[in-house]
Motif scaffolding. Structure first.
Motif, PDB file in Angstrom:
ATOM      1  N   TRP A  24       8.377  -0.166  -4.369  1.00  0.00           N
ATOM      2  CA  TRP A  24       7.751  -0.203  -5.700  1.00  0.00           C
ATOM      3  C   TRP A  24       6.231  -0.105  -5.657  1.00  0.00           C
ATOM      4  N   PRO A  25       5.526  -0.682  -4.661  1.00  0.00           N
ATOM      5  CA  PRO A  25       4.065  -0.502  -4.664  1.00  0.00           C
ATOM      6  C   PRO A  25       3.664   0.973  -4.532  1.00  0.00           C
ATOM      7  N   ARG A  26       4.401   1.725  -3.747  1.00  0.00           N
ATOM      8  CA  ARG A  26       4.099   3.152  -3.585  1.00  0.00           C
ATOM      9  C   ARG A  26       4.354   3.909  -4.884  1.00  0.00           C
ATOM     10  N   TRP A  27       5.481   3.624  -5.509  1.00  0.00           N
ATOM     11  CA  TRP A  27       5.828   4.320  -6.753  1.00  0.00           C
ATOM     12  C   TRP A  27       4.864   3.952  -7.872  1.00  0.00           C
ATOM     13  N   LEU A  28       4.484   2.693  -7.948  1.00  0.00           N
ATOM     14  CA  LEU A  28       3.516   2.266  -8.961  1.00  0.00           C
ATOM     15  C   LEU A  28       2.174   2.954  -8.717  1.00  0.00           C
ATOM     16  N   SER A  29       1.732   2.982  -7.477  1.00  0.00           N
ATOM     17  CA  SER A  29       0.464   3.640  -7.135  1.00  0.00           C
ATOM     18  C   SER A  29       0.502   5.109  -7.521  1.00  0.00           C
ATOM     19  N   TYR A  30       1.599   5.770  -7.180  1.00  0.00           N
ATOM     20  CA  TYR A  30       1.742   7.185  -7.512  1.00  0.00           C
ATOM     21  C   TYR A  30       1.739   7.386  -9.029  1.00  0.00           C
ATOM     22  N   ALA A  31       2.518   6.587  -9.751  1.00  0.00           N
ATOM     23  CA  ALA A  31       2.633   6.752 -11.207  1.00  0.00           C
ATOM     24  C   ALA A  31       1.290   6.547 -11.902  1.00  0.00           C
TER      25      ALA A  31
ATOM     26  N   ALA B 180      -3.033   6.513  -1.537  1.00  0.00           N
ATOM     27  CA  ALA B 180      -2.239   6.341  -0.320  1.00  0.00           C
ATOM     28  C   ALA B 180      -2.570   5.017   0.369  1.00  0.00           C
ATOM     29  N   TRP B 181      -3.863   4.692   0.435  1.00  0.00           N
ATOM     30  CA  TRP B 181      -4.263   3.445   1.086  1.00  0.00           C
ATOM     31  C   TRP B 181      -3.722   2.250   0.321  1.00  0.00           C
ATOM     32  N   MET B 182      -3.865   2.280  -0.998  1.00  0.00           N
ATOM     33  CA  MET B 182      -3.378   1.177  -1.818  1.00  0.00           C
ATOM     34  C   MET B 182      -1.853   1.047  -1.686  1.00  0.00           C
ATOM     35  N   ALA B 183      -1.151   2.176  -1.711  1.00  0.00           N
ATOM     36  CA  ALA B 183       0.306   2.149  -1.649  1.00  0.00           C
ATOM     37  C   ALA B 183       0.809   1.635  -0.308  1.00  0.00           C
ATOM     38  N   THR B 184       0.242   2.152   0.796  1.00  0.00           N
ATOM     39  CA  THR B 184       0.719   1.730   2.115  1.00  0.00           C
ATOM     40  C   THR B 184       0.341   0.289   2.433  1.00  0.00           C
ATOM     41  N   SER B 185      -0.705  -0.208   1.796  1.00  0.00           N
ATOM     42  CA  SER B 185      -1.104  -1.606   2.008  1.00  0.00           C
ATOM     43  C   SER B 185      -0.283  -2.559   1.156  1.00  0.00           C
ATOM     44  N   GLU B 186       0.558  -1.984   0.289  1.00  0.00           N
ATOM     45  CA  GLU B 186       1.358  -2.773  -0.661  1.00  0.00           C
ATOM     46  C   GLU B 186       0.462  -3.604  -1.564  1.00  0.00           C
TER      47      GLU B 186
ATOM     48  N   ALA C  33      -2.830  -4.459  -1.293  1.00  0.00           N
ATOM     49  CA  ALA C  33      -3.734  -5.435  -0.678  1.00  0.00           C
ATOM     50  C   ALA C  33      -5.090  -5.397  -1.386  1.00  0.00           C
ATOM     51  N   PRO C  34      -5.872  -6.472  -1.293  1.00  0.00           N
ATOM     52  CA  PRO C  34      -7.126  -6.574  -2.047  1.00  0.00           C
ATOM     53  C   PRO C  34      -8.139  -5.443  -1.831  1.00  0.00           C
ATOM     54  N   GLN C  35      -8.514  -5.138  -0.608  1.00  0.00           N
ATOM     55  CA  GLN C  35      -9.553  -4.130  -0.393  1.00  0.00           C
ATOM     56  C   GLN C  35      -9.123  -2.723  -0.802  1.00  0.00           C
ATOM     57  N   PRO C  36      -7.908  -2.305  -0.511  1.00  0.00           N
ATOM     58  CA  PRO C  36      -7.485  -0.989  -1.002  1.00  0.00           C
ATOM     59  C   PRO C  36      -7.441  -0.895  -2.532  1.00  0.00           C
ATOM     60  N   VAL C  37      -7.010  -1.953  -3.202  1.00  0.00           N
ATOM     61  CA  VAL C  37      -6.999  -1.938  -4.666  1.00  0.00           C
ATOM     62  C   VAL C  37      -8.433  -1.919  -5.196  1.00  0.00           C
ATOM     63  N   SER C  38      -9.306  -2.639  -4.545  1.00  0.00           N
ATOM     64  CA  SER C  38     -10.718  -2.627  -4.937  1.00  0.00           C
ATOM     65  C   SER C  38     -11.298  -1.225  -4.786  1.00  0.00           C
ATOM     66  N   PHE C  39     -11.010  -0.571  -3.669  1.00  0.00           N
ATOM     67  CA  PHE C  39     -11.486   0.790  -3.456  1.00  0.00           C
ATOM     68  C   PHE C  39     -10.925   1.737  -4.522  1.00  0.00           C
ATOM     69  N   TYR C  40      -9.674   1.544  -4.868  1.00  0.00           N
ATOM     70  CA  TYR C  40      -9.033   2.340  -5.923  1.00  0.00           C
ATOM     71  C   TYR C  40      -9.813   2.183  -7.234  1.00  0.00           C
TER      72      TYR C  40
ATOM     73  N   PRO D 199      -5.689  -8.700  -6.557  1.00  0.00           N
ATOM     74  CA  PRO D 199      -5.504  -7.246  -6.620  1.00  0.00           C
ATOM     75  C   PRO D 199      -4.648  -6.766  -7.795  1.00  0.00           C
ATOM     76  N   ILE D 200      -3.618  -7.498  -8.132  1.00  0.00           N
ATOM     77  CA  ILE D 200      -2.759  -7.078  -9.249  1.00  0.00           C
ATOM     78  C   ILE D 200      -3.541  -7.119 -10.560  1.00  0.00           C
ATOM     79  N   VAL D 201      -4.399  -8.107 -10.739  1.00  0.00           N
ATOM     80  CA  VAL D 201      -5.223  -8.196 -11.948  1.00  0.00           C
ATOM     81  C   VAL D 201      -6.215  -7.036 -11.988  1.00  0.00           C
ATOM     82  N   GLY D 202      -6.838  -6.727 -10.851  1.00  0.00           N
ATOM     83  CA  GLY D 202      -7.761  -5.599 -10.790  1.00  0.00           C
ATOM     84  C   GLY D 202      -7.066  -4.294 -11.145  1.00  0.00           C
ATOM     85  N   LEU D 203      -5.868  -4.082 -10.612  1.00  0.00           N
ATOM     86  CA  LEU D 203      -5.107  -2.873 -10.926  1.00  0.00           C
ATOM     87  C   LEU D 203      -4.717  -2.852 -12.404  1.00  0.00           C
ATOM     88  N   ALA D 204      -4.332  -3.998 -12.937  1.00  0.00           N
ATOM     89  CA  ALA D 204      -3.961  -4.074 -14.359  1.00  0.00           C
ATOM     90  C   ALA D 204      -5.144  -3.709 -15.265  1.00  0.00           C
ATOM     91  N   ILE D 205      -6.337  -4.118 -14.881  1.00  0.00           N
ATOM     92  CA  ILE D 205      -7.537  -3.765 -15.663  1.00  0.00           C
ATOM     93  C   ILE D 205      -7.729  -2.249 -15.653  1.00  0.00           C
TER      94      ILE D 205
END
Length: 177
Positions: free
Chosen positions: A33-40, A86-92, A94-101, A155-161
């Motif tokens: 699901w983290p990969r699919w969410l990242s892709y979507a 890809a980084w965010m998805a493969t990290s499931e 994780a904080p730094q990849p989501v921040s970079f995203y 990270p989930i809150v950052g992605l939600a924003i």
């Protein structure tokens, strides 16, 4: 047409990063699901940016050097999306990849603002539309920047924003019904 080609390539590169589960079960698919969410989210982001890009480019009277460089900056910032996805998805998530995203979203928005300033799409629009364009850009810039910082802890809150910010760009022209 060049910009359209870049957006099409970005979508292609994005989908090439998807990998099927190693086990042929729905449970294994759900585990990704983290990969699919990242892709979507990234796919929707590209669609929104592409739509808004088309909206802005209709105001281009000529391809000035300044406009071309702002557009190249915008496309460059977009080209970072498959990497950050890809980084965010493969990290499931994780904080730094989501921040970079979120930082990539911020950069895309900064370059979009540069295109707005260069093309001045609201020159013939009402004061209300100009105000909405200006405030929408400034508020989402702040939110994307904040999401990058927040994601380092939550990270989930950052992605939600980031996802929430996309909603305000679904309609490129705030003056149309």
């Amino acid at each position: 047409m060049f910009s359209d080609g870049v957006f099409a390539v970005l979508i292609t590169v994005l989908v090439l990063e998807l990998r099927p589960p190693t086990v042929p079960t729905y449970a294994a698919l759900l585990d990704l699901w983290p990969r699919w969410l990242s892709y979507a989210v990234s796919y929707v982001f590209i669609a929104i940016v592409w739509t808004n890009h088309h909206y802005l480019m209709r105001y281009a009277g000529e391809a000035t050097p300044r406009l071309l460089w702002f557009n190249f900056a915008h496309l460059f910032s977009m080209s970072l999306l498959p990497l950050s996805t890809a980084w965010m998805a493969t990290s499931e998530l994780a904080p730094q990849p989501v921040s970079f995203y979120a930082v990539v979203f911020f950069l895309v928005n900064v370059t979009y603002v540069a295109l707005i300033w260069e093309l001045n799409p609201a020159r013939d629009a009402s004061a209300h539309v100009r105000r909405v364009l200006r405030w929408r850009s400034l508020i989402t810039l702040c939110l994307f920047g904040g999401a990058a910082i927040i994601a380092l802890r939550w990270p989930i809150v950052g992605l939600a924003i980031c996802i929430a910010c996309l909603v305000v760009y679904l309609k490129p022209d705030p003056g149309r019904g």
